[in-house]
Design an enzyme around this catalytic site. Sequence first.
Site, PDB file in Angstrom:
ATOM      1  N   ARG A  49       0.815  -1.219   0.000  1.00 32.54           N
ATOM      2  CA  ARG A  49       0.000   0.000   0.000  1.00 32.54           C
ATOM      3  C   ARG A  49       0.847   1.267   0.000  1.00 32.54           C
ATOM      4  O   ARG A  49       0.489   2.256  -0.655  1.00 32.54           O
ATOM      5  CB  ARG A  49      -0.954  -0.023   1.188  1.00 32.54           C
ATOM      6  CG  ARG A  49      -1.995  -1.132   1.079  1.00 32.54           C
ATOM      7  CD  ARG A  49      -3.069  -1.009   2.113  1.00 32.54           C
ATOM      8  NE  ARG A  49      -4.109  -2.019   1.917  1.00 32.54           N
ATOM      9  CZ  ARG A  49      -5.201  -2.096   2.655  1.00 32.54           C
ATOM     10  NH1 ARG A  49      -5.401  -1.240   3.659  1.00 32.54           N
ATOM     11  NH2 ARG A  49      -6.101  -3.029   2.422  1.00 32.54           N
ATOM     12  N   ASP A 158     -14.767  10.601  12.233  1.00 35.39           N
ATOM     13  CA  ASP A 158     -13.771   9.685  11.690  1.00 35.39           C
ATOM     14  C   ASP A 158     -12.423  10.391  11.722  1.00 35.39           C
ATOM     15  O   ASP A 158     -12.353  11.626  11.655  1.00 35.39           O
ATOM     16  CB  ASP A 158     -14.110   9.284  10.252  1.00 35.39           C
ATOM     17  CG  ASP A 158     -13.367   8.029   9.817  1.00 35.39           C
ATOM     18  OD1 ASP A 158     -13.956   6.932   9.893  1.00 35.39           O
ATOM     19  OD2 ASP A 158     -12.187   8.140   9.430  1.00 35.39           O
TER      20      ASP A 158
END
Length: 298
Positions: A49, A158
């Site tokens: 990633r 979040d």
Amino acid sequence: MTAQYQPPIASHPSSTDLSDADFETISEIAKSRFGLDLQPSKRPLVHSRLSKRLRALSIDSFAEYCDRLKRKMDEGEEDHLLSALTTNVTHFFREPHHFAFLRDKIAPQLRKRATSGQPIRIWSAACSTGQEAYSIAGTLIDALPGIINQDVRILATDVDPAVIQTARSATYKADQLSQIPHAIRPLLLDGAPSNGYFTIRQEARRLVRFAPLNLMDEWPMRRRFDLIFCRNAAIYFDKPTQSRLWERFAQSLNNQGHLMIGHSERLSGPACQTMKNVGTTTYQKNSLDFNLAKGNHS
């Protein structure tokens, strides 16, 4: 004819480029900043990633990237690191048993509180792109007609600012429409989908407030909650961090308030002294005073 020397073609970072020191640096930053627990088994995932992030930044090595992080050359890079290492997988009415429990068991209690003039506060923690918060809103509007005229608020937070921006837009691809029960669609949708997208109605959007929040930081909210959703976020944390998080959630609930967590998560630590299991990964606070339950009478 003698073959001419050809210089090696530059390649993207390979698995050997993520050294032990680099992985340790990334793991320490992820743990201290976001609570993420990157075990050695996650090393291939971290390499895969973050290789994409290195290419986006035109950085040639993980060592250079780690140096960039440690020197805080770009304050926003930690957010990109988080986005790369976590998966914002969510959809409307995910784990539907929670919304059925909200409709059948919790909503009648909330109705009594709301009609008596008491405020109702719900927290969608780790809300990702907002589908969970709007699913809560749709469930409440369906179960409690007139709820939008009561003092009811859903806080949705979040750690990733990018997903908060998506949530605030309240616009989603039309292929997500099938996730919303037919009876609730008229209560959530602002008309029919257009150009492959649909938008959440203003009535539902008014119930929800989105804000960025790192669960590892201090929480600014002063009012306690009647219901907290935090699903599939704690799986990224180690056991001690999970226990502390459950304890903080328990402290943030009103008496008889509920906590809903992910299907693979289980309550642990001090929170177990004040929370009882009342449904599938659903817990209810059963103590008037969390500190007394812990034996702290000071």
